[in-house]
Every structure is written in C-alpha cells, then in structure tokens.
Design an enzyme around this catalytic site. Sequence first.
Site, PDB file in Angstrom:
ATOM      1  N   SER A 118      18.740  36.839  68.685  1.00 29.81           N
ATOM      2  CA  SER A 118      17.805  37.851  69.170  1.00 29.81           C
ATOM      3  C   SER A 118      17.542  37.643  70.659  1.00 29.81           C
ATOM      4  O   SER A 118      18.485  37.646  71.459  1.00 29.81           O
ATOM      5  CB  SER A 118      16.529  37.825  68.327  1.00 29.81           C
ATOM      6  OG  SER A 118      15.760  38.980  68.526  1.00 29.81           O
ATOM      7  N   ASP A 271      20.468  46.936  61.933  1.00 28.40           N
ATOM      8  CA  ASP A 271      19.766  46.311  63.053  1.00 28.40           C
ATOM      9  C   ASP A 271      19.741  47.281  64.223  1.00 28.40           C
ATOM     10  O   ASP A 271      20.788  47.794  64.641  1.00 28.40           O
ATOM     11  CB  ASP A 271      20.492  45.017  63.450  1.00 28.40           C
ATOM     12  CG  ASP A 271      19.839  44.289  64.613  1.00 28.40           C
ATOM     13  OD1 ASP A 271      18.678  44.610  64.949  1.00 28.40           O
ATOM     14  OD2 ASP A 271      20.495  43.383  65.161  1.00 28.40           O
ATOM     15  N   HIS A 301      18.341  42.354  60.959  1.00 28.88           N
ATOM     16  CA  HIS A 301      17.876  41.527  62.065  1.00 28.88           C
ATOM     17  C   HIS A 301      16.927  40.455  61.505  1.00 28.88           C
ATOM     18  O   HIS A 301      16.063  40.769  60.697  1.00 28.88           O
ATOM     19  CB  HIS A 301      17.133  42.392  63.091  1.00 28.88           C
ATOM     20  CG  HIS A 301      16.873  41.679  64.374  1.00 28.88           C
ATOM     21  ND1 HIS A 301      17.741  41.728  65.450  1.00 28.88           N
ATOM     22  CD2 HIS A 301      15.856  40.873  64.757  1.00 28.88           C
ATOM     23  CE1 HIS A 301      17.257  40.995  66.434  1.00 28.88           C
ATOM     24  NE2 HIS A 301      16.121  40.458  66.047  1.00 28.88           N
TER      25      HIS A 301
END
Length: 301
Positions: A118, A271, A301
């Site tokens: 991320s 995502d 995610h």
Amino acid sequence: LPACWDSQLFIKDLHFDGVPVRIYLPREPSASKRRGVVFIHGGCGIFGSISKELKEKIICRYLARKSDSVVVSVGYHLAPECKYPAQTLECLTATVHFLKTAETYGVDPARIIVSGDSVGGTFTASVCQILGHRTDIPKIRAQVMIYPFLQSLNFNLPSHQKNAAVGFLSRERTVHFILKYLDRDCSLKEPILAGSHVPENINLKYRKWIHPDLIPDVFKLGYKPPLPALFLPQVYEEVQELFEPGFSPLLAEDAVICGLPDTCIITCEHDVLRDDGLLYKKRLEDNNIRVTWHHVEKGFH
C-alpha cells in the site's frame, strides 16, 4: 514469551541514523552472506507500526524464515503529527544506512531489495527513484510493491469505478486518508474525487502516463468515462503535494524511471489501486526495466 522472541530468528529493535527499525536475523549460521530485505509497512502513512501491528510482524518473520534473509522493518513516524514528506525521508535514511552497513549484519550489500505494501509501496517507489542514479552506495537489487498507491491525479480510472465501494479501501476513503495524511480539510474530498484539483495543462502533460486508454481492455469491462470536471483553482492550491513525484511516483520523469532496479508489482482485482500498479508496470516496461507482475484475481486491498 517476549513479544520479540522467535525460535528461528534473532529480533532486535534498533535505530538506523535515528529512524526506528526492527531487524529479523536468522539464528542458523550461514556459509555466505545473506540477502537483505527492507520492508515498509502500509497504513496510509497514518496507521501502523513495527511493534504493534500483528500483520507486519507475521510478514517480516515469514520473509526472514522462508527466504533466509535479514529483514529490516522501518518504523517511520506517522502523519499528520509528523509532516509529509518525513515518512519518505525516514524510509530513505533507513535504507541508505542498511546499504552502507549491510556486512555488519551478514548481508551482501549487492543483494538488498526494498519492499512495501500500500503506502509502503509508495515509499518503496520513491526511495528507489531517489537512489536510482547514486553511485556512492550499493545499488538496490530490486523493488517489490504490493498493491501500491502511485498517483493522485485521476480517481476515476476503471479500478476506481469497479471497486468504488469495496472495503477496506473504498474510493472515497482513499481520498479521505490522503487528506488526513496531508493534514488538509476533508471538505476537499469531493472536488478531488471529481478531478477538479487538476488544471488542464497538467492533465495534458501526464495523460501519456495516467489515462484509462493505457489500461488493458480486459480490465475495463463496464467502464464509463466520467464527465469532464470543472477545474477549481482554490482546490489545486490547497493540494500542491499531490503533483510531486515524491507523493505520486507515476509522475517521475523518464530519466528517473530508467534508473530503477528490477521490479515486482502485485495487484489485486478488487482494489481501487489496481490500475496504479498496471500503469506503473507499463511505464517501467516502456523504459526497459524488467518487471515481474503477479495479479491476484480474487484479491482485496
């Protein structure tokens, strides 16, 4: 048992030039120098730590055991208390320290990768861009980015539309967390989602790198181009950081991209950030950087 005890690993909390790190060293002696992994945790720059996050501890222990590597987890200080770009700079400082002192920990300095998930993938991209052309320290062997956040210009790409309401990271929450990270008023969220923060000249400049037409057709099923957004100069002035390569690594010039190491990019189908990874993959390949891409079709995610 102590939180840092492991039957297969020595785990130590240290500081690399003032930056907190947790280092994971295999207990078993090695006949040769080991590989090194710098791991940068996610959390939008405002969540997470090296000491309290179970996920990060599991990942780092797993990496150290399974790859017989020395893993350094970076405990960068969080925003908004610690202002951007302090997070990137701390990750850079820790990485440079590890590259310079690798042999102290039994690591081959020519076999160190930088990785993160991320926003950790964002910091990974930024660190590798900054170090790409430096000759005074060992070269990073590779970068690994797990569903990275890489651009703040367009929040209406196919993956944003398809996964707009998918948890944990919805389209709306993505921009909400960006504004929290920058310590900006969250009333800016709606115009940014619409694209009103981007002047036409910047849209034209970067459409060669950030545009739905660059996404493979298989990922654009059901995509509907949004209506043009009305540019709002006052919003643009409030969020200048979004247009810096240090915040949006996809905006780096080709001269920077061509200096990057071998790369692994992991994307997930469900995502909102999927297309950031796809666009960066294309940019790297267009600049003759070797890319390994792994797409998790049922991944989130």
